[in-house]
Design a protein around this motif. Sequence first.
Motif, PDB file in Angstrom:
ATOM      1  N   PRO A  52       0.799  -1.228   0.000  1.00 23.60           N
ATOM      2  CA  PRO A  52       0.000   0.000   0.000  1.00 23.60           C
ATOM      3  C   PRO A  52       0.834   1.282   0.000  1.00 23.60           C
ATOM      4  O   PRO A  52       0.402   2.298  -0.518  1.00 23.60           O
ATOM      5  N   MET A  53       2.031   1.251   0.592  1.00 22.34           N
ATOM      6  CA  MET A  53       2.868   2.442   0.651  1.00 22.34           C
ATOM      7  C   MET A  53       4.334   2.038   0.586  1.00 22.34           C
ATOM      8  O   MET A  53       4.662   0.863   0.736  1.00 22.34           O
ATOM      9  N   ASP A  54       5.202   3.011   0.339  1.00 21.17           N
ATOM     10  CA  ASP A  54       6.637   2.751   0.312  1.00 21.17           C
ATOM     11  C   ASP A  54       7.259   3.335   1.568  1.00 21.17           C
ATOM     12  O   ASP A  54       7.380   4.546   1.711  1.00 21.17           O
ATOM     13  N   LEU A  55       7.670   2.459   2.477  1.00 18.46           N
ATOM     14  CA  LEU A  55       8.279   2.904   3.728  1.00 18.46           C
ATOM     15  C   LEU A  55       9.803   2.889   3.645  1.00 18.46           C
ATOM     16  O   LEU A  55      10.470   3.359   4.563  1.00 18.46           O
ATOM     17  N   GLY A  56      10.344   2.301   2.585  1.00 25.61           N
ATOM     18  CA  GLY A  56      11.792   2.255   2.412  1.00 25.61           C
ATOM     19  C   GLY A  56      12.424   1.029   3.047  1.00 25.61           C
ATOM     20  O   GLY A  56      12.251   0.772   4.242  1.00 25.61           O
ATOM     21  N   GLY A  57      13.162   0.261   2.234  1.00 27.53           N
ATOM     22  CA  GLY A  57      13.955  -0.858   2.744  1.00 27.53           C
ATOM     23  C   GLY A  57      13.168  -1.836   3.585  1.00 27.53           C
ATOM     24  O   GLY A  57      12.030  -2.196   3.283  1.00 27.53           O
ATOM     25  N   TRP A  58      13.824  -2.271   4.669  1.00 26.85           N
ATOM     26  CA  TRP A  58      13.212  -3.311   5.516  1.00 26.85           C
ATOM     27  C   TRP A  58      11.937  -2.853   6.212  1.00 26.85           C
ATOM     28  O   TRP A  58      11.137  -3.676   6.626  1.00 26.85           O
ATOM     29  N   TRP A  59      11.736  -1.552   6.341  1.00 25.38           N
ATOM     30  CA  TRP A  59      10.506  -1.076   6.993  1.00 25.38           C
ATOM     31  C   TRP A  59       9.259  -1.474   6.214  1.00 25.38           C
ATOM     32  O   TRP A  59       8.162  -1.516   6.774  1.00 25.38           O
ATOM     33  N   GLN A  63       4.331  -3.601   6.761  1.00 24.87           N
ATOM     34  CA  GLN A  63       3.011  -3.579   6.134  1.00 24.87           C
ATOM     35  C   GLN A  63       2.383  -4.965   6.037  1.00 24.87           C
ATOM     36  O   GLN A  63       1.188  -5.086   5.753  1.00 24.87           O
ATOM     37  N   LEU A  64       3.170  -6.005   6.283  1.00 32.28           N
ATOM     38  CA  LEU A  64       2.604  -7.352   6.304  1.00 32.28           C
ATOM     39  C   LEU A  64       1.575  -7.517   7.418  1.00 32.28           C
ATOM     40  O   LEU A  64       0.715  -8.400   7.356  1.00 32.28           O
TER      41      LEU A  64
END
Length: 233
Positions: A52-59, A63-64
Motif C-alpha cells: 500500500p505504501m513505500d516505507l523504504g527498505g526493511w521497513w 506492512q505485512l
Amino acid sequence: MINVVCVKTGDKFSDDYVLNLQEGVAKNVTVDHKFFCYTDKPVPGVKCLELPMDLGGWWNKMQLFSPETTIRNGIGKYVFLDLDTIITSNIDWLLDYDGEFMGIENLGINNSKYEDIRQYVGVLQSGVLAWDSLECSKIWDFFLKHKNEIMRNFRGDGEFLHALIKSPDLLQRLYPGKLRSYKYECYEEGLPKDTSIVCFHGQPSIEEAISTTVQPWGVTYEPREWVKEYWRK
C-alpha cells in the motif's frame, strides 16, 4: 490456507532470489498454501502484490501486519521468509505453527568464535516470521501511530519488533536444529543433518557462497559447492 510471503523492494536482490525461494517452498511443503511476493516491481512467474505504501527498505515488511494487506490477501496464518534464505528440506512444521507470533532468535547466538553470545540470547530477529493476522494487527496499529519516531530510533524492523512484542515464540527453541546460520553453523562443517532453513545474513550472500571469496570483518569465506545444489535455477 496458509500465506507464505516474501518482500522485494529496490535493487538489492535479483528476481532469482524470489523465483528460487518460491521453488524451494513448493518442493518442500506438502500442505495447502499460497506463495506471493510483495514488491515494487513484478517478478515474472510469481504472484506479486503491491504494498500500500513505500516505507523504504526493511521497513516495508511492517506492512505485512496491516489489516489492509491481510483483508486483501486473506485473513489467517502467515509465514514470512527473507529473500536471502535457502530451503533445504521439508518445512511443513513451520506452516503448522499455530501460535500468535514467532520469529528467530538472533543468529549471533552461534557466533561464539568471535563474539560474546550473551548479548544475543532471547533477541528477536525477523528473517523468518510466522503469525496469526487476526492477533497481530495491533502491531501495525502501534507502528502506524508512532511511525516517524520508530523509524528514527530503531535500526530496523527486527529491533522494533523485539522491543514491542513481549515473550514471542523463538523458532530455534521450538524447533531445534531446523534453522541454521550459514556463516556460523554451516560454512565450516557443511549442512547439518535435519536442517530445513539456512539463513544467509550479511556476507556471504547466497550467490557469493556459490562463486566468490569474501572477507567480511576480516574473516574469509570461500565458495561451497553444496550451496548450489539448493539454489535452484
